[in-house]
Every structure is written in C-alpha cells, then in structure tokens.
Design a protein around this motif. Structure first.
Motif: not given
Length: 468
Positions: A78, A81-82
C-alpha cells in the motif's frame, strides 16, 4: 486494494492464542505429551533434540511467521501504491526492526519472574510488572485521538520509560544485559527486515522469491558440513545479541507466506466491494473441510510417526480438494484453488524432506518443518477465507487479537498474571502457579488465555492498536 484480509488476521490470532495457551499450562507430568512441544515431553520436560514430530504447539510460531509474510503486500504494498518515497520505506523497515529488537531485549530482562530472587513480596513484583507494561503501551500505541506528532512523542516516552525500568531492575539486583532477549521477538526483528527487502525486490517476480527460498535451503544443507564456507556464513554475526545469520532460515516460512499474501491481495483488489460468494458453496465447503482436516492428520501422523499413513491421507485430502476447485468460476474460487494448490505443493515438499535431518523437528528447525508448516498454514487460510466469504460472520475476538498481536503477546505475562497475583494476595489461588492437578493446570492456561483475548479484543474495538 480493497477490504481487509480477515483470514490472515485469523491465522495470526490463532498463533497468538496458541503461544499464550501453551505458555501458561502448568508443566504437570501427568498431562499428555501432545499438549507440549514434541521435543520437550513429560514427565521430566527435558529438551531432547533427537525426538522427531510436531504437536499443535509447534505450529504456532510458524503460523505467525507465515502471517507476517502474508502481510507484506498490504503493509509495504500500500505504501508503494501510494507513491511513498523509497527512502521513507527503507527507514520504516529499519525502524520496525530496531523497535522489535528493543522490544525483545526489554522482554528478556523485565519479566515478573526475574524479580523472584530480589523481591520476595508478590504484590511489589506485580506492580512493577504492570509499570513495565505501561512502558510497552506507550512505546507501541497509536491512539486515534492524537496527532502523529503526539503519538510519536508518546512512543518516545515509552522507550525512555522502559530504559528507566531496566536501570531500576539492575539497581534492585536483577542482571540486565542486551545478551538476554526474547528469542521469538528477536527472530521476528531479523526476518521482518530481511523479508521486507526481499519481498520489495521481488514484488513482481515471485519466481525470484522462490529462488531465494531454494538458496536458503542449499545454504542450510551446506552449513551442516564442518569447515565449509556455508558453515562459516551460517554462523556469522557482527552482534549475536542483535543479528544471527542462521535466523534467515525462517525466511523459508516468511517468503512462502508473502506469496500467499500476494494471492489474497490481488483477489481483494478484484472482488466487488460487497464480496463475492462462490458459485458452488457445497463444493467449496467440502474442499475447505478436506484441507482443514489435513492439519490434525499431519499433527497425528508426524507425532505418532505413522509416516506412510500420514502421506497417503495427506495426498487423498489435498488431491480431493484440488479436484473440487480445479475449475474455478469466480474470483473467490480462483483464490481458493491457488491457495490449495500452493499449500498442497509446500506440504508435499515438506513431507518429502521428512526423512532428512532425522525427521521433522522444531529445534533445531529442519527443512521439513519449514515446508510442512507453510502448507498447513496455507490450508488454514483457505478454510478461513471460505468461512468469511461464505458465512459472512462478524470479525470476532480471534481476528481482533490477530490485528493487535504485540498487545496480545504481552497481555498475559504483564497484565493478566500480575493482576491475578495481586488478587491472590487477598483470595487464595493455589492453581495460579500450577501447583495442583491436571484439570487445574489446564484451567490456568485457558483462563489466562481467555482474559488475554478479552483484553486485546477490547483494545482493538477501541482502535488502540500497537504498531511498529
């Protein structure tokens, strides 16, 4: 990536509950051997490294390692992905390793049992232990009502408090040293750093990750040859109290766990927000039941050394589950098919290694132990996924324990037992220290574990999560 992988939380919760339960049974010589580590059997509980086999107690640590690896695609994925900067991710990984290593040293030096010889008063020992727990709470808590800056300040105060408590223990006459640590947490500190970097480097190349597992197996086998460079590398350490190369063997559990986590993460990203029921629930239930049955079958077969019967039953159960799921029609059935096939592969690989190194053992951990436990953990995740997707239960106490593992890990020894000790100063509790019969020894473990679950689940409900 949508939703939360409750099946992985449940596996982690089962591991934590198993750790606490097995650690709080009274060592009564009349209890059956399968309630303890296979290599530390009653009646004398003397460690015997020549004894092969596993019990449920030998599964809790690898299940936790598997769930740690399975969380990499969520925790690190995550952030990637950010678009979090690589330097920040590297700093976060190293910070996590340092915090866990500090936690391991604190646990090794600040337990209530270490005060027995210097403080004869049980109430004082209990109160000091509760004060230590306050330091753990401050070190790891992330209170939702506080800003990041204030939470960071609270965490720093927790570290200072724990250092002060170690100095106090030393002043009281307790030997305090960085060489003394909680071996479970120290292993976690080592493999979480190494495993995070390996997963990051092989995020899009799972075959390369499998290559790392194969390399570790080769190094472990070579290290058994006296005078080899493998032995030198395997025993290398710049600071034994902090890092040991041999700890990397547990990546043979963590990295396969990360592959399972990849599968779950991709499934969560593709499934509808409301979830997706399997097209054929009966077939799915049956497959889940078959692979779940393989867990007690292997515990029985490997512990009692009915190896041929265990192999045949495992092949029958795993093969039947694979046949039931071989033609998936939904995303959920596709996930289950992949979890079963990969888990079946790891389990058969572990059973193929069983005759090597004198049979499966937890200590010193054999290659068979790594892969058998990986396969069984995959099967538990499969059954748990069916449970949550088909029956849609609410997240229960086990899941909440799995979401808050560090709080659960210390709750028994640093909160529940000290409070019971204070209560015992007023009301006699002869069973508290295991000085009674089998039934009370079991009751002690069950009661302490149940209270730990209630406390940890209550924290999770309030959003009081301990984080590194």
């Amino acid at each position: 990536m949508k939703g939360r992988a409750y099946a992985i939380d449940l596996l982690r919760g089962l591991a934590i509950v198993g750790m606490v339960l097995s650690g709080n049974f009274g060592w009564n010589p009349a209890l059956p051997a399968w309630l303890f580590h296979a290599q530390v059997p009653p009646p004398d509980f003397t460690f015997d490294p020549s004894l092969p086999g596993i019990t449920w107690v030998d599964l809790v640590f690898p299940f936790f390692l598997f769930s740690m690896g399975a969380a990499f695609p969520f925790s690190l994925g995550r952030k990637l992905d950010r678009g979090v900067r690589p330097a920040a991710i590297v700093g976060g990984i190293l910070r996590r390793g340092v915090l866990l290593a500090f936690f391991a040293v604190a646990l090794g030096n600040l337990s209530m049992w270490r005060l027995n010889e210097v403080l004869p008063q049980p109430a004082l020992r209990a109160l000091l232990t509760l004060a230590v727990w306050g330091g753990y709470f401050a070190l790891f808590i992330r209170l939702p009502a506080l800003s990041k800056r204030r939470n960071d300040l609270l965490n720093a105060c927790g570290a200072v408090w724990l250092v002060a408590m170690m100095l106090l223990y030393r002043r009281l006459g307790v030997p305090v040293s960085v060489e003394r640590s909680d071996i479970i947490i120290l292993v976690l500190a080592n493999v979480v750093v190494a495993g995070s970097f390996v997963w990051w480097a092989t995020r899009r190349r799972p075959l390369a990750r499998l290559g790392v597992v194969a390399l570790l197996v080769a190094l472990k086998i070579g290290a058994s040859v006296p005078g080899s460079w493998n032995e030198t590398l395997w025993n290398a350490s710049f600071a034994p109290w902090l890092y040991r190369a041999e700890f990397m063997k547990y990546l043979c559990i963590v990295l396969p766990g990360s592959i399972a986590g990849d599968l779950v993460a991709r499934w969560l990203a593709r499934r509808p927000e409301a979830g997706e029921r399997p097209a054929d629930p009966v077939r799915t239930y049956l497959a889940a039941g078959l692979v779940l049955l393989a867990v007690p079958v292997n515990m029985w077969g490997l512990f009692t050394r009915h190896l041929t019967a265990n192999l045949l039953l495992t092949v029958a159960l795993g093969g039947a589950a694979w046949l039931l799921l071989r033609r998936p029609r939904t995303e959920t059935e596709g996930l289950l098919a992949r979890l079963v096939s990969t888990g079946f592969f790891w389990l058969l690989l572990g059973l193929a290694f069983e005759a090597f190194e004198g049979g499966i053992k937890k200590d010193h951990a054999t290659i068979s132990y790594f892969f058998v436990t990986v396969g069984l953990a995959s099967f538990v995740v499969t059954a748990a996924t069916v449970w949550f997707e088909c029956l849609r239960p609410r997240a229960g106490s086990l899941v909440r324990c799995g979401q808050n593992p560090m709080a659960a890990y210390v709750a028994a020894g640093y909160v529940i037992v000290p409070l019971l000790t204070l209560l015992a100063c007023v009301v006699p509790l002869p069973w508290l220290w295991g000085g009674s019969g089998c039934a009370m020894s079991l009751f002690r473990g069950v009661l302490i574990t149940a209270l730990m679950v209630l406390l940890t689940a209550g924290f999770s409900k309030r959003g009081w999560f301990w984080r590194t």
